[in-house]
Design a protein around this motif. Structure first.
Motif, PDB file in Angstrom:
ATOM      1  N   THR A 130       8.664   1.828 -12.308  1.00 32.22           N
ATOM      2  CA  THR A 130       8.881   0.956 -11.081  1.00 32.22           C
ATOM      3  C   THR A 130       8.273  -0.362 -11.804  1.00 32.22           C
ATOM      4  O   THR A 130       8.612  -1.262 -11.094  1.00 32.22           O
ATOM      5  N   ARG A 132       5.168  -0.861 -11.373  1.00 35.65           N
ATOM      6  CA  ARG A 132       3.913  -0.906 -10.473  1.00 35.65           C
ATOM      7  C   ARG A 132       3.025  -0.477 -11.627  1.00 35.65           C
ATOM      8  O   ARG A 132       3.206   0.531 -12.251  1.00 35.65           O
ATOM      9  N   TRP A 144       9.471   7.177  -4.708  1.00 35.84           N
ATOM     10  CA  TRP A 144       9.406   6.250  -5.813  1.00 35.84           C
ATOM     11  C   TRP A 144      10.800   6.387  -6.527  1.00 35.84           C
ATOM     12  O   TRP A 144      11.265   7.264  -6.819  1.00 35.84           O
ATOM     13  N   PHE A 145      11.389   5.095  -6.850  1.00 34.45           N
ATOM     14  CA  PHE A 145      12.569   4.925  -7.591  1.00 34.45           C
ATOM     15  C   PHE A 145      12.243   4.160  -8.624  1.00 34.45           C
ATOM     16  O   PHE A 145      11.781   2.767  -8.484  1.00 34.45           O
ATOM     17  N   SER A 146      12.841   4.643  -9.789  1.00 38.10           N
ATOM     18  CA  SER A 146      12.603   3.594 -11.168  1.00 38.10           C
ATOM     19  C   SER A 146      13.432   2.562 -11.027  1.00 38.10           C
ATOM     20  O   SER A 146      14.401   2.299 -10.396  1.00 38.10           O
ATOM     21  N   ASP A 147      12.992   1.405 -11.579  1.00 38.48           N
ATOM     22  CA  ASP A 147      13.650   0.144 -11.282  1.00 38.48           C
ATOM     23  C   ASP A 147      14.287  -0.148 -12.640  1.00 38.48           C
ATOM     24  O   ASP A 147      13.727  -0.222 -13.963  1.00 38.48           O
ATOM     25  N   THR A 163      17.849   7.187 -14.549  1.00 32.57           N
ATOM     26  CA  THR A 163      17.656   6.286 -13.163  1.00 32.57           C
ATOM     27  C   THR A 163      19.099   5.787 -12.530  1.00 32.57           C
ATOM     28  O   THR A 163      19.492   6.113 -11.707  1.00 32.57           O
ATOM     29  N   ASP A 167      21.140   7.467  -8.942  1.00 34.44           N
ATOM     30  CA  ASP A 167      21.432   6.524  -8.148  1.00 34.44           C
ATOM     31  C   ASP A 167      22.961   6.623  -8.069  1.00 34.44           C
ATOM     32  O   ASP A 167      23.115   6.669  -6.573  1.00 34.44           O
TER      33      ASP A 167
END
Ligand code: NDP
Length: 318
Positions: A130, A132, A144-147, A163, A167
């Motif tokens: 992410t 973060r 959490w979801f990866s960006d 990812t 999605d």
């Protein structure tokens, strides 16, 4: 009951097929090249395979390739997706097969009158990237979801492919009213059924071959736990959403230490690729998988030992 496993010759999928056959299922297994003994002989030799395993040729990028396989199945375990960390053309080699392939399989499921649930093999790659910062206090969980932008920035192409694929899958199943469970395993280790070794056990082989380790911390999980989790995610009606699968997060230096302890005669390096402070570990919550699916994770030491024994059995190591 009849079920389908895509990418059936792979490391994780072979164990899913093995356990499905053991539990009495009839398995329709898709592979790209059913004529290649390296890809299918380990499946044909499984107990129950002669009676209840049926191989089908299917390619992720061929529209409609999965239609006839999926029709008549109660469940579809979609594991097929390229697992490669070094590529020349990420779009062609990773992203297209992952994203278009997943949609291709889901479209077949949407057309079918028999499929009750889809179990998708996603990855921690679709969860934890992410941007973060991660510290020993950080707890990564299913929220959490990866960006994708972060993945592109760092050129984490495999991570990006998983990812985008997860999605796209959620969007498609929500629009088409398909019941889907997603599994998000960390790095998978354990005994290899296929003839060829796969990317996630290569770091263990690299350490045994004396290569300095990367400055990275990763979660690890046993392949048999991952396979059973797939089957339980289908069998347990109340299962829902995503499930992270991980036994422990460790820095590579700790993996090297584990190997040294298990195999004192092997020359396992105590040297990192870079001269900088070790990347911190972080926590991964697996409460949901433990609670809903009743998974008990095999200790990492056992997974590492099983991996090394498997290398020996396959003569990858003496
Ligand atoms: P493998 O490489 O052993 O298996 C990948 C499978 O995908 C192979 O069977 C391969 O088929 C198939 N595949 C790749 N491209 C295509 C294509 N274009 N059309 C049809 N099939 C294709 O890897 P794993 O068993 O490790 O991975 C299985 C799944 O688990 C993947 O979705 C991966 O992202 C996920 N995963 C893996 C982790 C790991 O640490 N290993 C961790 C988290 C998730 P073929 O045999 O023909 O090449």
């Amino acid at each position: 009951k009849v079920v389908c496993v895509t990418g059936a010759s792979g490391f994780i999928a072979s164990w899913i097929v093995k356990f499905l056959l053991q539990r009495g299922y009839t398995v329709r297994a898709t592979v790209r090249d059913p004529g290649n003994p390296k890809k299918v002989s380990h499946l044909a030799n499984l107990e129950g395979a002669q009676e209840r395993l049926h191989l089908f040729k299917a390619d992720l990028l061929e529209e409609g390739s999965f239609d006839s396989v999926v029709e008549g199945c109660h469940a579809v375990f979609h594991t097929a997706s390229p697992v490669r960390f070094v590529v020349n053309n990420p779009q062609v080699e990773l992203i297209d097969p992952a994203v278009k392939g997943t949609l291709n399989v889901l479209k077949s499921c949407a057309k079918s009158s028999s499929v009750k649930r889809v179990v998708l093999t996603s990855s921690i790659s679709a969860v934890a990237f992410t941007g973060r910062p991660k510290t020993p206090e950080t707890v990564v969980d299913e929220t959490w979801f990866s960006d994708p932008d972060f993945c592109r920035e760092l050129e984490l192409w495999y991570t990006l492919s998983k990812t985008l694929a997860e999605d796209a899958a959620w969007k498609f199943v929500n629009e088409n009213n398909i019941d889907m469970i997603v599994l998000n395993p960390t790095m998978v280790a354990g005994p290899l059924l296929p003839a060829e070794i796969n990317e996630s056990v290569e770091p263990i082989l690299n350490l045994i071959n004396g290569k300095p380790f990367p400055n990275r911390s990763f979660g690890w999980v046993n392949v048999k736990d991952v396979a059973i989790a797939h089957i339980l995610a289908y069998e347990i009606a109340s299962a829902s959403g995503r499930y992270i699968l991980s036994e422990r997060v460790i820095h590579y230096s700790e993996l090297a230490r584990t190997l040294r302890q298990l195999y004192p005669t092997l020359q396992i390096p105590d040297k990192c690729e870079v001269d900088e402070p070790y990347m911190p570990t972080y926590q991964i919550s697996t409460d949901k998988a433990k609670k809903d699916l009743g998974i008990e994770f095999t200790p990492l030491e056992v997974s590492v030992r099983e991996t090394v024994e498997s290398f020996r059995e396959k003569k990858i190591l003496n």
